[in-house]
Design a protein around this motif. Structure first.
Motif, PDB file in Angstrom:
ATOM      1  N   GLU A 242      53.837  21.645  30.467  1.00 39.54           N
ATOM      2  CA  GLU A 242      53.973  20.732  31.589  1.00 39.54           C
ATOM      3  C   GLU A 242      53.344  21.422  32.793  1.00 39.54           C
ATOM      4  N   GLU A 243      52.533  20.707  33.556  1.00 38.97           N
ATOM      5  CA  GLU A 243      51.891  21.311  34.708  1.00 38.97           C
ATOM      6  C   GLU A 243      52.948  21.852  35.668  1.00 38.97           C
ATOM      7  N   GLY A 244      52.738  23.064  36.145  1.00 38.13           N
ATOM      8  CA  GLY A 244      53.678  23.676  37.067  1.00 38.13           C
ATOM      9  C   GLY A 244      54.801  24.446  36.380  1.00 38.13           C
ATOM     10  N   ALA A 245      54.826  24.443  35.053  1.00 39.71           N
ATOM     11  CA  ALA A 245      55.864  25.194  34.331  1.00 39.71           C
ATOM     12  C   ALA A 245      55.425  26.650  34.277  1.00 39.71           C
ATOM     13  N   GLY A 246      55.678  27.394  35.338  1.00 37.62           N
ATOM     14  CA  GLY A 246      55.162  28.748  35.471  1.00 37.62           C
ATOM     15  C   GLY A 246      55.686  29.719  34.434  1.00 37.62           C
ATOM     16  N   LEU A 247      54.768  30.374  33.811  1.00 40.57           N
ATOM     17  CA  LEU A 247      55.097  31.406  32.835  1.00 40.57           C
ATOM     18  C   LEU A 247      55.057  32.770  33.501  1.00 40.57           C
ATOM     19  N   THR A 248      55.795  33.716  32.947  1.00 43.57           N
ATOM     20  CA  THR A 248      55.725  35.103  33.375  1.00 43.57           C
ATOM     21  C   THR A 248      55.149  35.913  32.219  1.00 43.57           C
ATOM     22  N   LEU A 249      54.133  36.698  32.517  1.00 45.67           N
ATOM     23  CA  LEU A 249      53.535  37.580  31.521  1.00 45.67           C
ATOM     24  C   LEU A 249      53.984  38.995  31.824  1.00 45.67           C
ATOM     25  N   SER A 250      54.568  39.656  30.840  1.00 44.96           N
ATOM     26  CA  SER A 250      54.983  41.048  30.985  1.00 44.96           C
ATOM     27  C   SER A 250      54.019  41.930  30.198  1.00 44.96           C
ATOM     28  N   VAL A 251      53.476  42.935  30.872  1.00 41.65           N
ATOM     29  CA  VAL A 251      52.567  43.887  30.240  1.00 41.65           C
ATOM     30  C   VAL A 251      53.271  45.237  30.250  1.00 41.65           C
ATOM     31  N   VAL A 252      53.471  45.819  29.075  1.00 38.89           N
ATOM     32  CA  VAL A 252      54.129  47.121  28.961  1.00 38.89           C
ATOM     33  C   VAL A 252      53.063  48.166  28.645  1.00 38.89           C
ATOM     34  N   ILE A 253      53.016  49.195  29.496  1.00 41.00           N
ATOM     35  CA  ILE A 253      52.021  50.252  29.332  1.00 41.00           C
ATOM     36  C   ILE A 253      52.754  51.559  29.027  1.00 41.00           C
ATOM     37  N   PRO A 254      52.645  52.063  27.796  1.00 42.23           N
ATOM     38  CA  PRO A 254      53.244  53.360  27.488  1.00 42.23           C
ATOM     39  C   PRO A 254      52.372  54.468  28.089  1.00 42.23           C
ATOM     40  N   ALA A 255      52.998  55.480  28.662  1.00 41.50           N
ATOM     41  CA  ALA A 255      52.230  56.542  29.306  1.00 41.50           C
ATOM     42  C   ALA A 255      52.831  57.908  28.986  1.00 41.50           C
ATOM     43  N   LEU A 256      51.990  58.809  28.591  1.00 40.72           N
ATOM     44  CA  LEU A 256      52.392  60.201  28.358  1.00 40.72           C
ATOM     45  C   LEU A 256      51.295  61.087  28.943  1.00 40.72           C
ATOM     46  N   ASN A 257      51.632  61.773  30.013  1.00 36.21           N
ATOM     47  CA  ASN A 257      50.682  62.652  30.702  1.00 36.21           C
ATOM     48  C   ASN A 257      49.404  61.897  31.093  1.00 36.21           C
ATOM     49  N   GLU A 258      49.581  60.782  31.784  1.00 40.85           N
ATOM     50  CA  GLU A 258      48.467  59.934  32.209  1.00 40.85           C
ATOM     51  C   GLU A 258      48.248  59.976  33.722  1.00 40.85           C
ATOM     52  N   GLU A 259      48.612  61.079  34.338  1.00 43.56           N
ATOM     53  CA  GLU A 259      48.483  61.209  35.789  1.00 43.56           C
ATOM     54  C   GLU A 259      47.086  60.832  36.279  1.00 43.56           C
ATOM     55  N   ALA A 260      46.066  61.264  35.587  1.00 48.34           N
ATOM     56  CA  ALA A 260      44.689  61.040  36.033  1.00 48.34           C
ATOM     57  C   ALA A 260      44.252  59.579  35.925  1.00 48.34           C
ATOM     58  N   GLY A 261      44.834  58.814  35.010  1.00 50.71           N
ATOM     59  CA  GLY A 261      44.317  57.469  34.790  1.00 50.71           C
ATOM     60  C   GLY A 261      45.274  56.320  34.995  1.00 50.71           C
ATOM     61  N   ILE A 262      46.552  56.590  35.200  1.00 50.12           N
ATOM     62  CA  ILE A 262      47.539  55.510  35.212  1.00 50.12           C
ATOM     63  C   ILE A 262      47.335  54.541  36.374  1.00 50.12           C
ATOM     64  N   THR A 263      46.957  55.050  37.534  1.00 49.91           N
ATOM     65  CA  THR A 263      46.746  54.169  38.689  1.00 49.91           C
ATOM     66  C   THR A 263      45.637  53.166  38.400  1.00 49.91           C
ATOM     67  N   GLY A 264      44.548  53.631  37.826  1.00 48.67           N
ATOM     68  CA  GLY A 264      43.429  52.745  37.488  1.00 48.67           C
ATOM     69  C   GLY A 264      43.808  51.706  36.448  1.00 48.67           C
ATOM     70  N   ILE A 265      44.592  52.098  35.475  1.00 47.08           N
ATOM     71  CA  ILE A 265      45.021  51.172  34.430  1.00 47.08           C
ATOM     72  C   ILE A 265      45.876  50.054  35.033  1.00 47.08           C
ATOM     73  N   VAL A 266      46.833  50.424  35.873  1.00 49.76           N
ATOM     74  CA  VAL A 266      47.701  49.428  36.506  1.00 49.76           C
ATOM     75  C   VAL A 266      46.868  48.508  37.404  1.00 49.76           C
ATOM     76  N   GLU A 267      45.925  49.066  38.154  1.00 48.96           N
ATOM     77  CA  GLU A 267      45.052  48.247  39.011  1.00 48.96           C
ATOM     78  C   GLU A 267      44.225  47.267  38.190  1.00 48.96           C
ATOM     79  N   GLN A 268      43.723  47.692  37.036  1.00 47.75           N
ATOM     80  CA  GLN A 268      42.931  46.806  36.185  1.00 47.75           C
ATOM     81  C   GLN A 268      43.765  45.646  35.657  1.00 47.75           C
ATOM     82  N   VAL A 269      44.996  45.925  35.281  1.00 46.50           N
ATOM     83  CA  VAL A 269      45.882  44.867  34.801  1.00 46.50           C
ATOM     84  C   VAL A 269      46.169  43.881  35.933  1.00 46.50           C
ATOM     85  N   GLN A 270      46.461  44.391  37.116  1.00 52.73           N
ATOM     86  CA  GLN A 270      46.763  43.520  38.246  1.00 52.73           C
ATOM     87  C   GLN A 270      45.544  42.733  38.710  1.00 52.73           C
TER      88      GLN A 270
END
Length: 75
Positions: free
Chosen positions: A16-44
């Motif tokens: 139905e038009e206007g039936a807003g969905l929410t999309l959840s993106v889960v990003i697992p991270a282990l020692n991703e200090e160098a790249g995590i900001t860029g990954i989150v920015e790309q998703v957003q």
């Protein structure tokens, strides 16, 4: 008239038009200090495109799995 399901879709998957969905993106991270900001920015960065196809909200969840660096502080 089609019966509406909880998420706003009818039995044929039509929304139905206007039936807003929410999309959840889960990003697992282990020692991703160098790249995590860029990954989150790309998703957003796709928020606009998602809204055009009916996604009202984007939720980004970063799961820090015991990093030894500053991954958690970067998010």
């Amino acid at each position: 008239m089609e019966q509406q399901l909880k998420d706003g879709a009818d039995r044929n998957g039509t929304r139905e038009e206007g039936a807003g969905l929410t999309l959840s993106v889960v990003i697992p991270a282990l020692n991703e200090e160098a790249g995590i900001t860029g990954i989150v920015e790309q998703v957003q960065a796709v928020k606009g495109a998602l809204k055009r196809i009916g996604v009202a909200a984007l939720e980004v969840i970063v799961v820090d799995d015991g990093s030894n660096d500053a991954t958690a502080e970067k998010v």
